[in-house]
Every structure is written in C-alpha cells, then in structure tokens.
Design a protein around this motif. Structure first.
Motif, short mmCIF file in Angstrom:
data_model
loop_
_atom_site.label_atom_id
_atom_site.label_comp_id
_atom_site.label_asym_id
_atom_site.label_seq_id
_atom_site.Cartn_x
_atom_site.Cartn_y
_atom_site.Cartn_z
N GLN A 1 -12.10 -2.40 3.92
CA GLN A 1 -11.47 -2.71 5.20
C GLN A 1 -10.81 -1.50 5.84
N ARG B 1 -4.58 -3.94 20.36
CA ARG B 1 -3.13 -3.89 20.62
C ARG B 1 -2.52 -2.62 20.01
N GLN B 2 -2.92 -2.35 18.76
CA GLN B 2 -2.36 -1.17 18.10
C GLN B 2 -2.85 0.12 18.77
N GLY C 1 -2.29 6.21 5.35
CA GLY C 1 -1.28 5.17 5.10
C GLY C 1 -1.04 4.29 6.30
N SER D 1 -2.27 1.61 9.58
CA SER D 1 -2.97 0.34 9.69
C SER D 1 -4.47 0.53 9.48
N ALA D 2 -5.07 -0.39 8.72
CA ALA D 2 -6.52 -0.34 8.49
C ALA D 2 -7.28 -0.39 9.82
N LEU E 1 -2.70 -9.23 4.67
CA LEU E 1 -3.21 -8.76 5.95
C LEU E 1 -2.14 -7.97 6.71
N LEU F 1 -1.91 -4.63 5.13
CA LEU F 1 -3.10 -3.82 5.43
C LEU F 1 -2.99 -3.22 6.84
N LEU F 2 -2.41 -3.99 7.75
CA LEU F 2 -2.34 -3.56 9.14
C LEU F 2 -0.96 -3.00 9.51
N HIS F 3 -0.01 -3.11 8.59
CA HIS F 3 1.38 -2.66 8.86
C HIS F 3 1.83 -3.18 10.22
N ASP F 4 1.57 -4.45 10.45
CA ASP F 4 1.73 -4.98 11.79
C ASP F 4 2.66 -6.19 11.81
N GLU G 1 3.10 -8.26 14.03
CA GLU G 1 2.45 -9.42 14.64
C GLU G 1 1.77 -10.30 13.59
N GLU G 2 1.57 -9.74 12.43
CA GLU G 2 0.90 -10.50 11.36
C GLU G 2 1.90 -11.20 10.45
N MET H 1 4.44 0.99 7.99
CA MET H 1 3.75 2.20 7.55
C MET H 1 4.79 3.21 7.06
N SER I 1 -8.78 -10.20 3.33
CA SER I 1 -7.82 -9.12 3.15
C SER I 1 -7.44 -8.88 1.69
#
Lengths: 375, 422
Positions: free
Chosen positions: A110, A124-125, A145, A147-148, B277, B280-283, B285-286, B372, B414
C-alpha cells in the motif's frame, strides 16, 4: 450480460470439463504434502525473484529519469519520465497480485500503491501538500514515514499527469520546483521499497519452501501453498470488484473512468493486462521468459483436459484486455463501451469461478466447491 | 462495507453435545449473549435519551453551559453503544440497522458549513459533498430537487446515504457529533472541533447563520436516534426477532454469530478500517470520532465489548452486572488452553486500548498518536492493532473448539495480510 460468441463457446467447453470432473467416482485422495513443495520452490524461488529485480531496476531508472528531467526540465524530458513511470508501473502491476510475505509486510504494497482510495484521502492530502509545500516531502527518507497516499505510484501519477503539473515543472515556477523535488523523492522512495522487497524475499521464499512441522510459520507445504492460491483468487476478485466495478458504477449513466485505477495516466486497463500476466504465472509457472510451463499450481492438477481448458479461457480473457485501449475512459466514450467493459468484468468473474471450482478443488487449496469430489 | 460471510454448518454440531460435563449448554451461552445485547442497547437508549434532553435544553436555552452539557451527554452515550458493536457482525438484523446510528466516515458538508480550503468544494464520489442542508431549504442533488424547508426526521432519513453514497451520513451519533463539535481543523495537532455555542444562539448572536435550522436538525437527529435505539432494544427483548434468531435451532447459528462478531470487529473493522488505515495515512479524517477527538474511548469500548461477549459479563451504566454462562465456559470445557490464551489476548487488547485512553487524558488524542513523525504515538496505536490481530487468530480457533465451521471474518486492505487469518 452479453457475452461474445467465442467467450460463450469457451464457457460451454469448460462446463463440459466441469461435468466430467463431477462424474469422477468417489473422492480423490489427499495430495501428499511433499507435492506442494516443488510448486513453492518454483514460484517463490525461481519465478518471482527475477521479477522483483526487474521492478527494482525499473524504480531506479525512474529515479534517474526524474533527476535528469528536473535538472533541465523540458517536454522531451517530461515524456521520458512518463515513459519510465509506465515501465515501472507495468512490472509493478504484474507483481501486485502476489499479496504475501514481504510484499504486504508493514503495508509495503500500500505504500507502493495506495488504491482504491475510498475516502478520497489522496486528493485531500495532496491539496494540503501543495498549499503548505513542506520540505519533509522532498526528502525521500522523511517521505517514507508519510501517508501511504502521498508516497507511491498514485502520488507520482498526480505529479506527472495531473492538471498543469507538467507545465509547472517545465516552467520551474514555485509549484513546479516543489513538484520536481517531491516527484524525485517519491521515485527514490519506490526504489527503497522495491530494494527492501528484493532483500527480504529470499528468506520468505526459503521459509515457504521449508514449510513443515519444524517451521514456526508454515506447519505444512499445503498451508504455505494456500497463500499462492489465495493470491490468484483474490487477484481476480480485485480486478472485477474494484478495478472494473468501481469505474462501471451501477449503470452506464453512473460510470466514471476517474474511479478506475491510474486514471490520470490513462492506464486502468493496461494495469489489468499486466495483473493477468502476474496471476497466470501463479497457475502456470511461466512469467514471460522466466519459469517453466506447468510448474505452478497447474502441477497439482491431474487432469490435462481441465488444464487445457483453463489456460484457453485465460488466454481468451488476456487477449480481450490486450485488444482494448489502455484506459477505461477511451472505452467508455465508445457507443458500446459500457457493454464492452461489463463483458470483460463478466469474463473475469468467470475466471474467478473456474479458480474457485477447478483450481481450488483440484489443488485442494480452495475452500469453495470442489468439482472433483462433488461435495 | 461488506457484511461478513457466514457459512455456519451443523456438520460438526455433535461436538456441542460431546464435551465434558462442565460445559454449559449452547442455549444458555446464547441466552447470556442476548441478555447482554439487550442490556447494552437499553443502556444506549437510556444515554441517548439523556443526550436528547440535553439537546432540547441547548435549543431552548442556548449558552456555553447547555452546549457543554450536550457534548458531555454525547460522550457519555458512546460508552454503552460502542460495547454493542460486537453484535453488528454476524447478526444481520443489527448490521442492516446500524448504519442509521453509527455510519462513518461522513462527508459533513452534506449537513452544515465546512472550511472548504481543506475539505474542498466537490468530490468525484459524492454529488452532495457540500449540499449543506442547514443553509439550503431547497437542494439539488444529482439533478433531483429536494424540499428541505422543514427539517424533520423524514427529511434526514431521505438524505441518509442519498445517491447511494455511504459518506452521506445524515443521521446518528456522528451527525450529532459534527453538529456539536464542528470540523476538527487542527490536523494532527492538539484539539478537537471548535464549534461555538453561538451556532445555536438566537437573533444577532447567531454565528455562521441558520441557527434555527441547525437547532431543528440537531433535535431531529437526536429524536431519530432515540427511536432507532428503541427499535433495536425491542429486537433483543424477550420475544424480539434478534433474540429469537440467535436462540433458534441447535445453537450453531448463534455461536457462529458470536464468533463472527468477535472476529470481524477485531480484525477488519476495528483493527483495519478504524485503526490501521489511520496509521497508514497519518490522517485525522480516518479517526472514528473525528470531530470530538473521542476515538480513544470508542476504540477502547469496542475492545471491551468483544471481551464482554466472550466472558458473558457486562457492567451496565448504572453499575449493575449482567452475566451468565459464557462462550469462554464452553471453550474451556473443550480446550482449556485455548480459553486461557484467548482470555489473555482479549485482556491485552483492552489494555492496549486503555493505553490510548490514558495518552488522550494526558493531552495526546488519537489523531496526534497517528501523526507522521510521532514514532512513540504510532507505536501505541500499532500495539492496539497488533493485539487485535493476535486475538483474531485465537478467535478463529474457537471455530474448531466448539464445533462450528465455515466462518469468514471481515477483512481489511490496510492490515498486513488479510488472508493470514481467513
């Protein structure tokens, strides 16, 4: 669903084989565990490593291409970099369905390609990234490091193919300079990820080949080989339920090419073409000029008629995809485009059914209906 | 989200009747399971009614105090509800219903104003991405004109998942959460949504416009959630459909439901979609409770709910305890080592969840933990994922231990290797 005549005739021939299988009296004896070991050795030890090498080399060439382009950006350099992207993506799409071991460890697959993006996270990112332009994203080590969604092929596609990004890089304006540095960092990170995969694969392959009671991870060769069967099965499912179903939507009015994989690079169907090459290697044991015919999962199937029929069906689907334009968008604008893609989806679903019934049953690796023992 | 596939079979049911004498009957285990479900949904209803009352008070007398009281009531309501989530997978009646109360994630621009600089103006996936019901008495979505002049339960139900877009969440906990906190614009820095109480103020004191319609929306959403929770509570009461379904037959379907719920919530939903997830996305919003920064609690109570159904013990919001013969007893009678192992793993995931709660109380909420560069925070979240994945492997072994078969848990892209536990 409308099937092309050639497809329908193949369906019928396979149904005949299926019926022959059903008529076989009694249940088949268990396949000895040692029969799975040569399949594991061939696929994991012989077939896959050169392809990972190829992927790593393509990633490194992409990095070099990006560096060259960004040192003196012009249209020619942009096209060469895009070509390097396509070359790396081609081999990645062949490897992608082998979802096992180091390929999926720590979410590596991923990080290489985060897709599908069900929540629109990447867009968005990326919007925020271009607003802030943080230096961390131009450093490959720090990027690893992040976001994927911002560090693999889809992010690179955004840099190379979206909006006015190419022109901005050539103009070397503020956005363009950042995009060039960011794109180079993504390519470098892909080289790192593919290098890690290259380094970790041999130990994984050895562990799988040595599966047995003494192994902590793989108590039998059959248990290990199940990963190969699942990769084949899930790979087909992903093509039909995600790579085709998402852009097709509920109906022709709802269809959107932008929901496909790699839409900006215009290669949603080219990805599927390469997926099928990698997946067929699991069954047949050959991958381009690598490997030996019949040494994949097919080696476990003691039914030459079924084997021939399966390969014929597979080839028909592969030919269908190869004859289509590379992008879903190009097909959907044709008057019969939606039907064409729906038909392709039906063909992939049919292959999936064959894998479940015939391959899964005869290799004794699948959990679905077993065509031979009739249970 | 796909429903976990259940292929329960009675082929091995004889095992159920062949264990040591100490084993409880499957029916008794399932009765405890249903009793805990009823208590959990009833507690959710009780706390939702308290939230409803607090919202009515906020609307009647808008102030910082009534606004904070409504937010506190929302937070309190999450504790019992999250413990019921283990009933979602494996019980079709719950899974078909739960989207009305706990659908997530949502495109909040459907409901109210948003900061479009980061949120964006439009979405490829969602024609109603910034429809803003509160600001627009008439909506046009995908060419269809909708009369939104009166905001009531019927309108909210008609908007929920409109255009077949799951992110169009018009009802339930998270719609209410958004209306109380607003968007969390702090990214992975400290802080939750910072909506002001004046978004519900009257006259000139009203901020961001349409305070009267915002109040109507908030009340309608609360009323609807109460009625939805009343319905599901009835389904688990004596004679209710959900209870009848798990108790019918030889016990195999009911036990299959328990194991499917434990495994699917552990692995694909909580471990994967809601936790890994985000990492993985450092987000932010998740994160599940992204407006209120309450995700640490939601995750902890989810993990606790999994443990509850295995141990056959649930502590209600009033402190009383519902308990009885459990799946743990049944497993122990067949495979004592497995029971000990699973008890330990379930306790470990609850502890891992509690670590996130402790970090949040110390000022580091879930969205900061997944940021992150926050290696220590990432490790805390990863430990929770690892514990959930680990317990799933043991949950899978229950299938053989108690004589049920053919279960598939909810998967997640994920996680490292979804096939590993299938």
């Amino acid at each position: 669903m409308i099937f092309k005549p050639s497809w329908r005739s193949l369906l019928l021939s396979t149904t005949t084989v299926f019926a022959v299988g059903l008529s076989t009296p009694g249940a088949k004896a268990d396949i000895p565990d040692e029969n799975y070991q040569p399949v594991l050795a061939h696929l994991l030890g012989t077939v896959m490593p050169p392809k990972i090498d190829e992927f790593h080399a393509a990633s490194e060439e992409l990095t070099e291409g990006f560096r060259d382009f960004c040192s003196d950006p012009d249209n020619g350099g942009l096209e060469e970099t895009r070509a390097a992207y396509h070359a790396a993506m081609d081999i990645w799409q062949e490897i992608q369905p082998w979802r096992m071991g180091p390929l999926v460890a720590n979410g590596r697959d991923q990080h290489i390609e985060y897709w599908p993006d069900k929540h629109g996270t990447a867009a968005r990112q990326f919007r925020k990234l271009m607003f802030d332009k943080p230096a961390a994203y131009t450093d490959p080590e720090q990027l690893s490091g992040a976001s994927a969604a911002l560090q693999g092929f889809p992010a690179l596609e955004e840099v190379l193919f979206a909006d006015d990004h190419g022109n901005q890089m050539i103009a070397a304006d503020e956005n363009g300079v950042f995009l060039c540095q960011y794109g180079t960092a993504i390519a470098t990170n892909l080289g790192t990820l593919s290098g890690e995969l290259q380094a970790e694969w041999p130990d994984f392959a050895t562990a799988m080949e040595n599966a047995g009671p003494d192994s902590m991870d793989y108590p039998s060769a059959k248990f290990a080989a199940t990963d190969l069967y699942r990769a084949l099965h899930e790979g087909l499912l992903i093509i039909s339920t995600q790579k085709l179903a998402r852009p097709l939507g509920e109906n022709a009015e709802d269809a959107r090419a932008s929901r496909g994989e790699s839409p900006l690079a215009g290669r949603s169907l080219r990805n599927i073409e390469h997926n099928l090459i990698g997946l067929f290697a699991i069954y047949d044991g050959t991958w381009g000029d690598i490997g030996e015919e019949g040494q994949g999962l097919a080696a476990l199937i003691d039914n030459s008629l079924l084997d021939r029929s399966f390969k014929l069906n597979w080839q028909t689907v592969a030919d269908t995809v190869a004859d289509l334009p590379p992008s879903v968008a190009e097909v959907l604008v044709q008057s019969d485009g939606y039907a064409t893609l729906s038909d392709l989806k039906g063909q992939i679903e049919f292959l999936t059914m064959l894998v479940e019934n015939d391959v899964g049953g005869n290799t004794q690796l699948g959990g679905g209906f077993n065509a031979l023992d009739g249970d | 989200m796909k429903i976990a596939k259940i292929l329960g079979t009675a082929a091995l049911v004889s095992t159920l009747g062949a264990q040591a004498y100490a084993a409880p009957a499957a029916k008794d285990v399932l009765t405890t399971y249903a009793d805990i479900a009823h208590a959990g949904y009833e507690d959710s209803l009780i706390t939702a009614k308290e939230l409803q009352a607090a919202i009515d008070e906020l609307v009647a007398n808008p102030s910082a105090a009534t606004f904070d009281a409504a937010k506190s009531a929302w937070l309190a309501s999450r504790a019992p509800y999250q413990q019921t989530e283990v009933y979602r997978f494996g019980n079709a009646i719950v899974d078909d219903w739960e989207g009305k109360v706990n659908a997530w994630p949502l495109d909040e621009g459907l409901i109210d104003y948003v900061e479009t600089g980061l949120y964006g103006e439009e979405s490829e996936e969602n024609p109603a991405y910034t429809a803003n019901v509160i600001a627009n008495p008439t909506l046009t979505i995908s060419g269809e004109t909708i009369d939104a002049s009166t905001i009531d339960a019927a309108l909210l139900e008609s908007l929920h998942e409109i255009d077949d877009v799951e992110a169009n969440v018009a009802t339930g906990y998270h719609a209410i959460e958004f209306l109380l906190w607003g968007q969390d614009l702090n990214g992975t820095d400290a802080g939750a949504g910072e909506r002001k109480w004046t978004d519900y103020a009257a006259g000139d004191a009203c901020t961001n416009g349409n305070c009267d319609r915002r109040s109507e929306y908030l009340q309608a959403a609360a009323d609807l959630m109460v009625s939805d929770l009343e319905w599901i509570t009835e389904q688990w009461a004596e004679g209710g459909e959900a209870r009848k379904t798990v108790l019918e037959g030889d016990g195999v379907p009911g036990l299959t439901a328990i194991v499917t719920g434990m495994g699917s919530l552990s692995y694909g939903e909580l471990g994967g979609e809601r936790t890994k997830l985000g990492l993985l996305l450092h987000d932010p919003e998740e994160e599940h409770d992204c407006f209120s920064d309450n995700t640490h609690n939601s995750h902890y109570y989810d993990a606790l709910g999994i443990q509850n159904v295995y141990l056959g013990r649930y502590t209600r919001v009033d402190g009383s305890v519902v308990e009885g013969p459990s799946l743990s007893d049944l497993v122990a009678a067949n495979d004592a080592a497995l029971d000990t192992e699973l008890r330990g793993k379930l306790a470990a995931s609850v502890v891992a969840g509690k670590v996130m709660v402790t970090r949040a109380k110390g000022g580091e909420a879930f969205d900061q933990l997944i940021a992150m560069g926050n290696e220590d925070g990432n490790a805390v979240v990863q430990a929770f994922v690892d514990a959930l994945v680990d317990q799933t492997k043991s949950i899978e072994q229950i299938i053989a231990a108690v004589g049920i078969d053919g279960i598939e848990f909810e998967g997640s892209d994920s996680l490292d290797n979804p096939s590993a536990v299938n």
